[in-house]
Design a protein around this motif. Structure first.
Motif, PDB file in Angstrom:
ATOM      1  N   LYS A 209       0.784  -1.210  -0.031  1.00 57.12           N
ATOM      2  CA  LYS A 209       0.021   0.053   0.055  1.00 57.12           C
ATOM      3  C   LYS A 209       0.916   1.297   0.015  1.00 57.12           C
ATOM      4  CE  LYS A 209      -2.397  -0.802   3.473  1.00 57.12           C
ATOM      5  NZ  LYS A 209      -3.520  -0.669   4.652  1.00 57.12           N
ATOM      6  N   GLY A 210       1.948   1.420   0.706  1.00 53.81           N
ATOM      7  CA  GLY A 210       2.595   2.604   0.696  1.00 53.81           C
ATOM      8  C   GLY A 210       2.842   2.874   2.367  1.00 53.81           C
ATOM      9  N   LEU A 211       3.455   3.741   2.615  1.00 53.64           N
ATOM     10  CA  LEU A 211       4.102   4.104   4.211  1.00 53.64           C
ATOM     11  C   LEU A 211       2.907   4.641   5.060  1.00 53.64           C
ATOM     12  CD1 LEU A 211       7.245   5.245   2.952  1.00 53.64           C
ATOM     13  CD2 LEU A 211       6.793   3.123   3.476  1.00 53.64           C
ATOM     14  N   GLY A 212       3.074   4.133   6.100  1.00 48.45           N
ATOM     15  CA  GLY A 212       2.531   4.704   7.282  1.00 48.45           C
ATOM     16  C   GLY A 212       1.220   4.253   7.607  1.00 48.45           C
ATOM     17  N   PRO A 213       0.570   4.518   8.893  1.00 46.98           N
ATOM     18  CA  PRO A 213       1.243   5.445   9.764  1.00 46.98           C
ATOM     19  C   PRO A 213       2.398   4.987  10.683  1.00 46.98           C
ATOM     20  CG  PRO A 213      -0.613   4.871  10.818  1.00 46.98           C
ATOM     21  CD  PRO A 213      -0.645   4.077   9.468  1.00 46.98           C
ATOM     22  N   TYR A 214       3.016   5.879  11.126  1.00 44.21           N
ATOM     23  CA  TYR A 214       4.289   5.369  12.215  1.00 44.21           C
ATOM     24  C   TYR A 214       4.199   6.081  13.668  1.00 44.21           C
ATOM     25  CZ  TYR A 214       6.585   3.766   8.016  1.00 44.21           C
ATOM     26  OH  TYR A 214       7.279   3.202   6.788  1.00 44.21           O
ATOM     27  N   TRP A 215       3.063   6.929  13.604  1.00 45.37           N
ATOM     28  CA  TRP A 215       3.040   7.526  14.943  1.00 45.37           C
ATOM     29  C   TRP A 215       1.518   7.376  15.494  1.00 45.37           C
ATOM     30  CZ3 TRP A 215       7.025   7.872  17.400  1.00 45.37           C
ATOM     31  CH2 TRP A 215       7.456   8.728  18.158  1.00 45.37           C
ATOM     32  N   TRP A 216       1.356   7.899  16.379  1.00 47.89           N
ATOM     33  CA  TRP A 216      -0.091   7.728  17.479  1.00 47.89           C
ATOM     34  C   TRP A 216      -1.297   7.904  16.560  1.00 47.89           C
ATOM     35  CZ3 TRP A 216      -2.432   5.478  20.695  1.00 47.89           C
ATOM     36  CH2 TRP A 216      -3.854   5.511  21.304  1.00 47.89           C
ATOM     37  N   VAL A 217      -1.922   6.705  16.336  1.00 44.97           N
ATOM     38  CA  VAL A 217      -3.403   6.929  15.935  1.00 44.97           C
ATOM     39  C   VAL A 217      -4.285   6.057  16.827  1.00 44.97           C
ATOM     40  CG1 VAL A 217      -2.720   7.241  13.297  1.00 44.97           C
ATOM     41  CG2 VAL A 217      -2.930   4.913  14.330  1.00 44.97           C
ATOM     42  N   PRO A 218      -5.576   6.174  17.101  1.00 40.90           N
ATOM     43  CA  PRO A 218      -6.350   5.684  18.004  1.00 40.90           C
ATOM     44  C   PRO A 218      -6.751   4.462  17.448  1.00 40.90           C
ATOM     45  CG  PRO A 218      -7.544   7.441  16.587  1.00 40.90           C
ATOM     46  CD  PRO A 218      -6.108   7.549  16.380  1.00 40.90           C
ATOM     47  N   PRO A 219      -7.661   3.513  18.170  1.00 36.44           N
ATOM     48  CA  PRO A 219      -7.762   2.248  17.884  1.00 36.44           C
ATOM     49  C   PRO A 219      -8.720   2.128  16.390  1.00 36.44           C
ATOM     50  CG  PRO A 219      -7.909   2.435  20.150  1.00 36.44           C
ATOM     51  CD  PRO A 219      -7.693   3.821  19.637  1.00 36.44           C
ATOM     52  N   ASN A 220      -9.712   3.284  16.403  1.00 35.46           N
ATOM     53  CA  ASN A 220     -10.714   3.021  15.259  1.00 35.46           C
ATOM     54  C   ASN A 220      -9.883   3.263  13.954  1.00 35.46           C
ATOM     55  OD1 ASN A 220     -10.477   5.593  15.653  1.00 35.46           O
ATOM     56  ND2 ASN A 220     -12.542   5.777  15.543  1.00 35.46           N
ATOM     57  N   TYR A 221      -8.745   3.631  14.114  1.00 33.05           N
ATOM     58  CA  TYR A 221      -8.142   4.448  12.691  1.00 33.05           C
ATOM     59  C   TYR A 221      -7.930   3.002  12.077  1.00 33.05           C
ATOM     60  CZ  TYR A 221      -4.307   6.176   9.819  1.00 33.05           C
ATOM     61  OH  TYR A 221      -3.670   6.340   8.619  1.00 33.05           O
ATOM     62  N   TRP A 222      -7.625   1.761  12.332  1.00 33.61           N
ATOM     63  CA  TRP A 222      -7.322   0.704  11.508  1.00 33.61           C
ATOM     64  C   TRP A 222      -8.260   0.115  10.961  1.00 33.61           C
ATOM     65  CZ3 TRP A 222      -2.213   0.986  11.569  1.00 33.61           C
ATOM     66  CH2 TRP A 222      -1.580   1.537  12.441  1.00 33.61           C
ATOM     67  N   TYR A 223      -9.488   0.504  11.301  1.00 30.35           N
ATOM     68  CA  TYR A 223     -10.928   0.081  10.552  1.00 30.35           C
ATOM     69  C   TYR A 223     -11.126   0.854   9.378  1.00 30.35           C
ATOM     70  CZ  TYR A 223     -11.269  -3.526  14.301  1.00 30.35           C
ATOM     71  OH  TYR A 223     -10.903  -4.586  15.123  1.00 30.35           O
ATOM     72  N   GLY A 224     -10.386   2.079   9.160  1.00 26.03           N
ATOM     73  CA  GLY A 224     -10.846   2.874   7.995  1.00 26.03           C
ATOM     74  C   GLY A 224     -10.312   2.464   6.717  1.00 26.03           C
ATOM     75  N   ASP A 225     -10.741   3.213   5.919  1.00 21.91           N
ATOM     76  CA  ASP A 225     -10.122   3.116   4.313  1.00 21.91           C
ATOM     77  C   ASP A 225      -9.140   3.684   3.957  1.00 21.91           C
ATOM     78  OD1 ASP A 225     -11.686   5.305   4.078  1.00 21.91           O
ATOM     79  OD2 ASP A 225     -13.132   4.304   2.548  1.00 21.91           O
ATOM     80  N   GLN A 226      -8.604   4.715   4.705  1.00 21.91           N
ATOM     81  CA  GLN A 226      -7.294   5.647   4.491  1.00 21.91           C
ATOM     82  C   GLN A 226      -6.151   4.800   4.290  1.00 21.91           C
ATOM     83  OE1 GLN A 226      -9.067   5.598   7.366  1.00 21.91           O
ATOM     84  NE2 GLN A 226      -7.088   4.554   8.528  1.00 21.91           N
ATOM     85  N   LYS A 227      -4.907   5.556   4.147  1.00 23.54           N
ATOM     86  CA  LYS A 227      -3.697   4.808   3.897  1.00 23.54           C
ATOM     87  C   LYS A 227      -3.500   3.658   4.925  1.00 23.54           C
ATOM     88  CE  LYS A 227      -0.885   8.124   6.197  1.00 23.54           C
ATOM     89  NZ  LYS A 227      -0.027   9.101   6.126  1.00 23.54           N
ATOM     90  N   GLY A 228      -3.537   3.827   5.998  1.00 23.62           N
ATOM     91  CA  GLY A 228      -3.222   2.932   7.050  1.00 23.62           C
ATOM     92  C   GLY A 228      -4.499   1.715   7.475  1.00 23.62           C
ATOM     93  N   GLY A 229      -5.522   1.712   6.584  1.00 23.28           N
ATOM     94  CA  GLY A 229      -6.507   0.947   7.077  1.00 23.28           C
ATOM     95  C   GLY A 229      -6.119  -0.649   6.831  1.00 23.28           C
ATOM     96  N   ALA A 230      -6.861  -1.372   7.291  1.00 25.34           N
ATOM     97  CA  ALA A 230      -6.574  -2.780   7.557  1.00 25.34           C
ATOM     98  C   ALA A 230      -6.915  -3.615   6.263  1.00 25.34           C
ATOM     99  CB  ALA A 230      -7.152  -3.803   8.705  1.00 25.34           C
ATOM    100  N   PHE A 231      -6.459  -3.123   5.125  1.00 29.09           N
ATOM    101  CA  PHE A 231      -6.602  -3.792   3.700  1.00 29.09           C
ATOM    102  C   PHE A 231      -5.655  -3.956   2.964  1.00 29.09           C
ATOM    103  CE2 PHE A 231      -7.151   0.810   2.982  1.00 29.09           C
ATOM    104  CZ  PHE A 231      -6.423   0.869   2.018  1.00 29.09           C
ATOM    105  N   GLY A 232      -5.441  -4.768   2.196  1.00 24.64           N
ATOM    106  CA  GLY A 232      -4.251  -5.196   1.149  1.00 24.64           C
ATOM    107  C   GLY A 232      -3.096  -5.407   2.067  1.00 24.64           C
ATOM    108  N   PHE A 233      -2.108  -4.949   1.762  1.00 26.84           N
ATOM    109  CA  PHE A 233      -0.628  -5.702   2.174  1.00 26.84           C
ATOM    110  C   PHE A 233      -0.013  -4.593   2.617  1.00 26.84           C
ATOM    111  CE2 PHE A 233       3.333  -7.325   3.016  1.00 26.84           C
ATOM    112  CZ  PHE A 233       3.099  -8.539   3.613  1.00 26.84           C
ATOM    113  N   GLU A 234       0.475  -4.406   3.982  1.00 30.31           N
ATOM    114  CA  GLU A 234       1.215  -3.406   4.599  1.00 30.31           C
ATOM    115  C   GLU A 234       2.578  -3.666   5.123  1.00 30.31           C
ATOM    116  OE1 GLU A 234       2.664  -0.169   4.917  1.00 30.31           O
ATOM    117  OE2 GLU A 234       0.671   0.187   4.917  1.00 30.31           O
TER     118      GLU A 234
END
Length: 889
Positions: free
Chosen positions: A504-529
């Protein structure tokens, strides 16, 4: 045959030392404690240690310094695998460089702007018909001259780069009796040389890791030598009922005349042989007809099956007499990767989908080798439930891969980012750089290709290499008969020859809250990171006091904008500002250091759990499923406040147990986006007849909703959604959700507690310049946790010992009328003593409602106790510290 180093022991029965070529001659090193008796077939000796000195003091030339009898008694004795600074630290030349700013204050970088000498003496006899090779198993950082008995064997034009291996025939230079080898190491610059750097992972090593960082060996053979023994495996997938094995090796004529040799070998009961004619000084690749194996013992990642290994033995004979031997272990398995319909990478192992649940590995900052520490760290990785570790450069020693083979951990290896390795203008590389790049790929390919734990190799990191360099890497790997996936980068950058990265591409590397990982933005839990995580990971107080001064401890929680020495050198990761803002807004502003540390464990637990749970839940999505994630990072190179699942002291805290909860083999979990409940099964077999109890509690413990979901089936190697957590009336702003999973017999399988808020965390994903995070714009309100009434918890503990391991069992019971929240158990050396670390716990940071009980277990080495009685220290958000003796029965 044994490696000749007194400290190179096998790693707690799990590591098998690599065996290389051998012959029938006597060759011993000066240190008697490190000398093994010659074997019948021959001998390989690893130099057990060095004496080192700076050229600022040892100003003589190599001709004199490498002569036997040179007086090096005032030089510093260091271990065999030692960078210059790593060796000086081992010799006690510096104070604790992990404490405060000692690394900057106590080490003069100017000491490493001149070359340094490594020197050792050995004895040998001159047996007719034998040859002796000086083998550098890897490169010297950054480059070196090699001298033997007053003669320069090689210079910087040959010995350059961190990885390329070198063999030098020194037979004609040896004399009967005492001999000497000396290596002159030059200053390193990661921005100009293909070496090793720790980037933004920590403060840099002041010597830039210059030195002899891997083994140097003396190999005695006959006229023909073997190297590169390997087995190409072709497993029938998906039936797994047969495999074809192709054995290959390089065979070298070390003489100036033609020679005939018979190369023979065996894999278990299967034997084979071939006659080979070699020209003078010729090296040829010998390949045997494929061996057909019915019903092979297939190697699996540990959560999917067993880890059987096969053994290959090869012998080269000349005139009927053994000239050399080579051997290797290998496993039979099939790894493939492809791009799914959304363009993201997915792996399969033995034909089964393999969701990468991994973390980034950090070598020691000074590249020191410690067998026990290596074992402890890799054991932590497996205890966490990770199935993969990723190496970004550094390469690590052979023992790591041998452990992974036996433990069933997969490994992704490759080059590092952001230094001379990642130079996208190939014209800025010298001809030597290009040669080093190809040789590095060939050496690492040969070293790694037989390990069944290998999952793939990255020839780029943050960016893919330009086509010219990409081809050099691919050519080097091809020379090693590399069979595994090769990826151009861990970001979205593809390669002209390797194709799309599928990442997917880089990030995040710094603080994000728990619900961040369920979104569809760059750090969301889809594809391969390939790497991401929530950044700061504050250790427990005991570890903090070992790394920070009192003034630094005060600044840590009171000064958000203060640059922290134990954070990164990068301006993006050198202060805790956004993390401290979120911590105070979500949990309440810390009232002191201990309160800050406790709230940090809460934040780290929930963020790390959510990241792995989100990827686990989304692996079975029909559209754009998750293919894997590498948490950034597993461990630290040096004591730091960020990017780890366990701290430098190897003490597990909130980060560790949040991830461990999410990574259980059979797991029930809550989803922050749609409140769904999911069963995640990491095994290859379906799990039927399960029951889940989902309960919503108000902060005061009132049950607001309770549902039992029965006759459930957890699909094999995937995720099953089984319902949703309701939003009942009367929710307090902060509330709890408890999920309990039981098998068909009512036995508990999993227990998972969430603390949630009716007010969501929000964040801004629009600022593309902030690639390292997504700034938080609103905060969940979890401050109600500060209002919990005092808890009452009864505890009993006892310990047993078996084979040097202490097993401590602790039973906790909530005997009061309020929830006992986030209970932490640690084993200490007596009441009030230090925590025993490393230790592995079945669970920790647990929450109990009135009347509930739970039993926790911990394992650790008996030697760590000393003469003290193991004691369990119990704390919680609303429970003052109490100590429970756990005497050994």
């Amino acid at each position: 045959m044994r490696i000749r180093r007194a400290t190179a022991a096998t790693l707690v029965g799990l590591l098998l030392l690599a065996l290389v070529s051998a012959s029938a001659a006597t060759l011993t090193l000066q240190n008697p404690a490190a000398v093994a008796s010659p074997t019948e077939a021959g001998q390989v000796s690893t130099i057990p240690g060095w004496r080192i000195a700076s050229t600022a003091s040892a100003a003589q030339g190599g001709e004199l310094i490498s002569s036997p009898g040179y007086d090096d008694r005032r030089w510093t004795s260091v271990p065999a695998r030692s960078t210059v600074l790593g060796g000086l630290i081992s010799a006690g030349k510096y104070p604790d460089l992990g404490y405060s700013t000692n690394l900057a204050d106590k080490v003069d970088k100017q000491d490493f702007t001149v070359p340094w000498w490594y020197r050792e003496e050995f004895t040998a006899d001159k047996t007719p018909g034998t040859r002796t090779t000086l083998r550098l198993t890897s490169g010297v950082i950054p480059s070196a001259e090699v001298w033997v008995n007053g003669t320069r064997v090689a210079g910087q034009d040959t010995v350059a780069g961190a990885y390329p291996a070198h063999d030098f025939d020194v037979t004609d230079l040896l004399r009967a009796g005492t001999n000497a080898v000396a290596i002159k190491v030059f200053p390193a610059d990661p921005d100009k040389q293909l070496v090793i750097s720790f980037l933004d992972w920590s403060k840099p090593a002041p010597d830039n890791d210059m030195g002899v960082w891997r083994d140097v060996r003396l190999v005695r053979t006959g006229s023909v030598a073997l190297s590169g023994a390997r087995v190409l495996t072709d497993l029938a997938v998906p039936a797994l009922d047969s495999a074809d094995l192709t054995v290959k090796a390089e065979v070298s004529n070390l003489t100036g005349a033609p020679v005939d040799t018979e190369v023979s070998g065996s894999v278990g009961p299967m034997t084979f042989s071939k006659q080979v004619r070699l020209k003078a000084h010729e090296t040829a690749t010998v390949a045997f007809d494929p061996l057909h194996l019915a019903d092979p013992k297939v190697w699996w990642p540990y959560q999917m099956g067993d880890q059987p290994l096969y053994h290959l033995d090869l012998t080269a004979k000349v005139g009927g007499a053994s000239s050399d031997r080579a051997s290797t272990d290998f496993g039979i398995r099939e790894v493939q990767s492809s791009l799914n319909s959304a363009g993201f990478r997915q792996f399969t192992v033995n034909g089964k989908p393999f969701l990468v649940r991994g973390a980034g590995w950090a070598s020691d900052l000074f590249l020191r080798y410690d067998p026990q520490r290596l074992t402890d760290q890799l054991s932590h990785a497996k205890d966490l439930g990770l199935n993969t570790i990723r190496l970004e450069g550094k390469g690590e020693n052979d023992e790591l891969f041998q452990f992974a083979d036996r433990a069933g951990l997969m490994v992704l290896s490759g080059w590092e980012c952001c230094t001379h390795w990642q130079n996208n203008d190939a014209d800025k590389w010298s001809p030597q750089d290009h040669a080093v790049a190809r040789a590095s790929a060939e050496t690492e390919g040969m070293r790694l290709r037989n390990h069944p734990s290998m999952l793939g190799f990255y020839i780029g990191s943050d960016q893919s290499p330009p086509p010219v360099i990409e081809k050099e890497y691919l050519d080097g790997l091809a020379k090693s008969d590399w069979q595994l996936p090769v990826m151009p980068s861990i970001s979205s950058y593809g390669g002209e020859l390797t194709g799309p990265s599928g990442h997917k591409g880089l990030g995040p590397y710094w603080w994000v809250p728990p619900n961040y990982w369920y979104g569809d933005q760059k750090g969301g839990a889809f594809g391969f990171e390939g790497e991401n995580g929530p950044g700061p990971a504050i250790p427990d107080l005991e570890s903090l006091k070992k790394m920070l001064s009192p003034a630094e401890l005060d600044s840590l929680w009171q000064n958000p904008d203060a640059v922290q020495f134990h954070l990164s050198s990068s301006e993006h990761f050198d202060r805790l500002g956004p993390y401290l803002d979120a911590l105070g807004a979500r949990y309440g502003k810390p009232t002191g250091l201990e309160d800050f540390v406790l709230k940090s464990q809460l934040a780290n637990y929930e963020a790390n759990r959510a990241q792995f749970e989100a990827y686990g839940r989304n692996q079975s999505k029909a559209v754009n499923p998750s293919g894997g994630v590498i948490y950034w990072m597993l461990n630290n190179a040096w004591p730091t406040l960020y990017w780890h699942l366990f701290d430098y002291e190897m003490a597990p805290s909130g980060s560790y147990f949040g991830a461990k909860t999410a990574l259980k083999q059979l797991h029930v979990q809550y989803s922050y986006d749609d409140r769904s409940i999911a069963l995640v099964n990491k095994g290859l077999d379906e799990a039927p007849n399960l029951t889940v109890q989902a309960t919503v509690f108000a902060l005061d413990g009132t049950v607001l909703s309770d549902q039992n979901l029965t006759d459930l089936r957890a699909r094999a190697d995937g995720t099953t959604k089984i319902g949703a957590v309701p939003t009942p009336e009367g929710l307090s702003t902060t509330y709890f959700v408890r999920l309990l999973l039981h098998d068909a017999d009512g036995n508990p399988v999993d227990r998972n507690v969430y603390w949630l808020s009716t007010k969501p965390d929000t964040y801004d994903t629009a600022d593309s310049k902030r690639w390292w995070d997504s700034p938080q714009t609103g905060y969940a309100d979890l401050t109600g946790l500060q209002q919990l009434g005092p808890a009452q918890v009864g505890a009993t503990a006892a310990s047993t010992v078996q084979d040097g391991t202490v097993h401590t069992t602790t039973t906790l019971t909530n005997s009061g009328g309020t929830v006992a929240f986030f209970l932490r158990a640690t084993v200490t050396r007596g009441e009030g003593g230090p925590e025993i670390a490393p230790s592995t716990w079945s669970d920790d940071y647990v929450t109990l409602w009135p009347g509930e009980s739970i039993t926790l277990t911990a394992d650790y080495r008996q030697a760590q106790l000393g003469a003290t009685t193991p004691t369990v220290r119990l704390t919680g958000v609303n429970l003052p510290a109490q100590y429970v003796p756990a005497p050994i029965k």
